[in-house]
Design an enzyme around this catalytic site. Sequence first.
Site, PDB file in Angstrom:
ATOM      1  N   LYS A   1       0.867  -1.168   0.000  1.00 50.51           N
ATOM      2  CA  LYS A   1       0.000   0.000   0.000  1.00 50.51           C
ATOM      3  C   LYS A   1       0.912   1.228   0.000  1.00 50.51           C
ATOM      4  O   LYS A   1       1.427   1.648   1.040  1.00 50.51           O
ATOM      5  CB  LYS A   1      -0.888   0.018   1.259  1.00 50.51           C
ATOM      6  CG  LYS A   1      -1.950   1.098   1.205  1.00 50.51           C
ATOM      7  CD  LYS A   1      -2.221   1.755   2.538  1.00 50.51           C
ATOM      8  CE  LYS A   1      -1.210   2.761   2.949  1.00 50.51           C
ATOM      9  NZ  LYS A   1      -1.043   3.937   2.091  1.00 50.51           N
TER      10      LYS A   1
ATOM     11  N   GLY B   1       7.223   4.646   8.045  1.00 47.47           N
ATOM     12  CA  GLY B   1       6.545   5.941   8.036  1.00 47.47           C
ATOM     13  C   GLY B   1       6.724   6.676   9.341  1.00 47.47           C
ATOM     14  O   GLY B   1       7.707   6.459  10.077  1.00 47.47           O
ATOM     15  N   SER B   2       5.742   7.517   9.649  1.00 45.00           N
ATOM     16  CA  SER B   2       5.875   8.413  10.800  1.00 45.00           C
ATOM     17  C   SER B   2       5.504   7.723  12.114  1.00 45.00           C
ATOM     18  O   SER B   2       4.731   6.750  12.137  1.00 45.00           O
ATOM     19  CB  SER B   2       4.972   9.631  10.602  1.00 45.00           C
ATOM     20  OG  SER B   2       3.626   9.225  10.658  1.00 45.00           O
TER      21      SER B   2
ATOM     22  N   GLU C   1       9.393   0.707  11.006  1.00 45.87           N
ATOM     23  CA  GLU C   1      10.617   1.475  10.724  1.00 45.87           C
ATOM     24  C   GLU C   1      10.227   2.931  10.649  1.00 45.87           C
ATOM     25  O   GLU C   1       9.566   3.357   9.693  1.00 45.87           O
ATOM     26  CB  GLU C   1      11.219   1.017   9.406  1.00 45.87           C
ATOM     27  CG  GLU C   1      11.867  -0.341   9.504  1.00 45.87           C
ATOM     28  CD  GLU C   1      12.703  -0.629   8.275  1.00 45.87           C
ATOM     29  OE1 GLU C   1      13.539   0.208   7.920  1.00 45.87           O
ATOM     30  OE2 GLU C   1      12.468  -1.679   7.669  1.00 45.87           O
TER      31      GLU C   1
ATOM     32  N   CYS D   1      14.534  10.062   6.724  1.00 53.01           N
ATOM     33  CA  CYS D   1      14.463   9.821   8.176  1.00 53.01           C
ATOM     34  C   CYS D   1      15.843   9.871   8.822  1.00 53.01           C
ATOM     35  O   CYS D   1      15.946  10.036  10.038  1.00 53.01           O
ATOM     36  CB  CYS D   1      13.761   8.496   8.449  1.00 53.01           C
ATOM     37  SG  CYS D   1      14.518   7.123   7.571  1.00 53.01           S
TER      38      CYS D   1
ATOM     39  N   GLU E   1      11.279  15.620  14.797  1.00 57.37           N
ATOM     40  CA  GLU E   1      11.765  15.563  13.419  1.00 57.37           C
ATOM     41  C   GLU E   1      11.010  16.603  12.576  1.00 57.37           C
ATOM     42  O   GLU E   1       9.780  16.646  12.602  1.00 57.37           O
ATOM     43  CB  GLU E   1      11.454  14.153  12.910  1.00 57.37           C
ATOM     44  CG  GLU E   1      11.851  13.863  11.508  1.00 57.37           C
ATOM     45  CD  GLU E   1      11.490  12.420  11.150  1.00 57.37           C
ATOM     46  OE1 GLU E   1      10.300  12.042  11.245  1.00 57.37           O
ATOM     47  OE2 GLU E   1      12.406  11.662  10.779  1.00 57.37           O
TER      48      GLU E   1
HETATM   49  P1  ADP Z   1       4.496  10.752   6.278  1.00 59.19           P
HETATM   50  O1  ADP Z   1       4.037  11.785   7.275  1.00 59.19           O
HETATM   51  O2  ADP Z   1       5.961  10.643   6.184  1.00 59.19           O
HETATM   52  O3  ADP Z   1       3.776  10.783   4.975  1.00 59.19           O
HETATM   53  P2  ADP Z   1       2.812   8.730   7.232  1.00 59.19           P
HETATM   54  O4  ADP Z   1       3.029   7.932   8.436  1.00 59.19           O
HETATM   55  O5  ADP Z   1       1.670   9.708   7.234  1.00 59.19           O
HETATM   56  O6  ADP Z   1       4.192   9.390   6.919  1.00 59.19           O
HETATM   57  O7  ADP Z   1       2.589   7.814   5.975  1.00 59.19           O
HETATM   58  C1  ADP Z   1       3.251   6.583   5.820  1.00 59.19           C
HETATM   59  C2  ADP Z   1       2.262   5.570   5.296  1.00 59.19           C
HETATM   60  O8  ADP Z   1       1.204   5.439   6.223  1.00 59.19           O
HETATM   61  C3  ADP Z   1       1.622   5.929   3.954  1.00 59.19           C
HETATM   62  O9  ADP Z   1       1.513   4.753   3.183  1.00 59.19           O
HETATM   63  C4  ADP Z   1       0.277   6.461   4.368  1.00 59.19           C
HETATM   64  O10 ADP Z   1      -0.702   6.321   3.348  1.00 59.19           O
HETATM   65  C5  ADP Z   1      -0.048   5.557   5.543  1.00 59.19           C
HETATM   66  N1  ADP Z   1      -1.074   6.074   6.428  1.00 59.19           N
HETATM   67  C6  ADP Z   1      -1.253   7.335   6.855  1.00 59.19           C
HETATM   68  N2  ADP Z   1      -2.353   7.417   7.638  1.00 59.19           N
HETATM   69  C7  ADP Z   1      -2.887   6.180   7.710  1.00 59.19           C
HETATM   70  C8  ADP Z   1      -4.036   5.581   8.364  1.00 59.19           C
HETATM   71  N3  ADP Z   1      -4.872   6.295   9.101  1.00 59.19           N
HETATM   72  N4  ADP Z   1      -4.236   4.262   8.212  1.00 59.19           N
HETATM   73  C9  ADP Z   1      -3.397   3.523   7.472  1.00 59.19           C
HETATM   74  N5  ADP Z   1      -2.321   4.011   6.832  1.00 59.19           N
HETATM   75  C10 ADP Z   1      -2.053   5.322   6.947  1.00 59.19           C
END
Ligand code: ADP
Length: 501
Positions: free
Chosen positions: A181, A238-239, A260, A294, A388
Amino acid sequence: MDPRRVTVFGMTEHRHHRGGEWPEHSAAFEVHDPYTGEVFATVAACDQNDARLAVEAAAEAFPAWAELSAEDKATLFLRAADVVERRRAEIAETLARETGCTIFFANFQQDLVKQELRQAANWVYLPKGEILQSNVPGTYSTAVRRPLGVVASFTPWNGANVLAWRAVLSPLAAGNTVVVKPSELAPISAGLIVAEIAEEAGFPPGVVNVVTHAPGEAKAIADEFFANPTVRCVNFIGSVKTARMLAERAGRALKRSVMELGGYNPMIVLDDVDLDYAVRTGAFSAFFHQGQICMNARKILVQRGIYSEFVERLAERARSLPMGDPKDPATIIGPLITPDAVATVHARVAEAVSAGARIVTGGRSDGQVFEPTILVDVPDSCTMSYEETFGPVVIVQPVDSADEAVEIANRPLYGLTSAILTGDTYRGFELAGRIKCGAVHVNIPTIDDEIQAPIGGVRDSGWGRTGPYSLHDFSDLIWVNVQSGQRSLPGAAFGVAARPL
Ligand code: ADP
């Protein structure tokens, strides 16, 4: 006709990928070029049903993929590396247009991807278990690794291509099939390109599937991953904010999770350093990919004796970096990913300045291109000082001793990567053991990447490692315990004469 993409009113529309097919979609969303602001492509906006079908395709492909010989798997990884090589220039341009990454960083990513694919060809030959020592004569006791099944991988937009590959390679090498995804901000670079290359390399249908989705629809796709019993592991890059929520959901669903996450990466510069090297290393660590990796250095702690000169020379270097169109191979600083990202960086700089910080250089933006920025005298209470900030902004701070530097470096709860620059390598090595990060680089930038190393975080930067060190995350360890002949059962097994254990 290319089944992967259709042209609609002159615009390329990308389909998603499941079970070796590129199915038609009922809705699409736009992806914007962060530099021009123009629509760069449209992409399938999948829903929960599409996610379910992708998981089913992955589940169907799993038994044959798990059983495929190591030689056949290795051949596919090696072929994929050749496809990456062949498509290098075109993928670099896509990365630049979709994610704003410079051609320099795009090629850096391509080189890493090739290395990783070629190394993955070897991971399939790594031992799958151990022979244990049993207390019972004639027992052949083994610990055997088995793949989990379907792994759902969430991929980010920043190091889109290298991280997307990383999110599939270890699960695949361990014998799982994958549904990716990708971030809605980079559905092509962080997902569809991987599916295209896997298909071109000859991976069997259903081994790699990609479910793209419109902004705001990530939850619907995630809902399917958590609800579907076939998905055995959620693999997230991701975050921290999103990770907290996903890890909680994984816990409730009793699914394994691999996280990660980001970091707040300190760089310590001791006064016995070669200043010129320190400035170059600091510039790379702070500003590479506009500070959106990151692993970028967020705070540089410099021993007081060389502090002023370091700040001056780093500022000089920051001002010299070519900014602008990421498609121009000379550009070092391209755009930030979205207008919101630019606004966040401005807000954090403004917060620091109103609390007494001074901007040494930078602080302005042109469109989405933010100037490389150096802040000094930033109070600890400012968000920038402990969170960050995904932009080309770095704090430089004087310290009186190496001990003080280590203490400040360990303050944030993050623990991804760090660096120590010193003319005394052994001193650096000694200090390295005191830094609470998943990586400590001595005389190396905070950004370093070799898939054979255990890359990953400690504390709030998550868990899980890369490459060969991550294969155990994507497999179960099973006790296969075999008796040669008959075993003497306990208590003579209820009346049958046998030697007690
Ligand atoms: P960034 O702020 O670096 O974009 P995110 O954590 O928001 O990092 O995004 C990393 C991944 O998590 C992406 O694939 C994003 O679509 C997904 N993501 C963000 N919000 C959600 C959520 N509520 N449920 C599932 N996946 C999510």
